[in-house]
Design an enzyme around this catalytic site. Sequence first.
Site: not given
Length: 282
Positions: A58, A61, A117
């Site tokens: 993640s 992101k 997240s």
Amino acid sequence: SVKTVTTVKTVTAAKAVTAAKAAAAPAGVRAPWAELANAATGADLWSRSSVSERPMGSVTKVMTAYAVIEAGDLNRVITVPEGIVAYDKKYDASTAGLVPGEKLTALQLLYAMMLPSGCDAAYTLAVAYGPGFTAFVAKMNATARKLGLSKTHFSDPSGLPNPGQYTNYSTVRDLISLGRDAMKLAVFRQVVATRSYHLAAGAGHRAHTWKNLNQLLTSYSGAVGIKTGFTAAAGECLLFEARRGSTTLIGAVLHSAATESASDQAAPVRDATAMLNWGFSR
């Protein structure tokens, strides 16, 4: 005697060399892929296998947020699509608890994506800003090329193993470069430094409270971001930044967990702490 003095000097010199070597690198960093840099200049202070291509979970992101913020119109209202349900279920993804049909602004979705997240928030932003999932991923890769991230490729806006464990990848050096660019954006800095964000129930959406998964924010004095990550292949990952006085350091660690698939969220925090302490002491 002269011989004894010479021996003592030799031993002392050897100890000095050993100490110098130890000081030349942070001790106890377990991540196989790691780098610490000066955030202002990008100068590499210490690195380990920093240009090896690896999945980063993640931490992806960060690029999703960067692309959205660069596109602008953060007050636009976006409807959470039905597609988040199958997407989250297929990958057993972390979510922000969004429900299809809810309406949130792009800025609120940035908090939903970056703090807990939320892969549901990343999917929602991708579909809105692509427009469409595939078009957004193409924009992520175009942005990577524009920023000079030559060893980075995106296949999913959340960093999930879509379609495979290694189709979404970067290097710690590229991630630091991306982090430096992202932290130049005031909105991005504001979001990633936020420990907890509460969205009261309103027209079109339920109440939500999102807590930041980045434990460094609460455990390390001066920490200001940036993003955690995890998949089975990526291990525990962290892109981080901290500021003390006039010095700001930025770093990244990939696969800090001690075992191949173990999830230990404290592992990258320990690595980051060791790296930052070493960096600030220099």
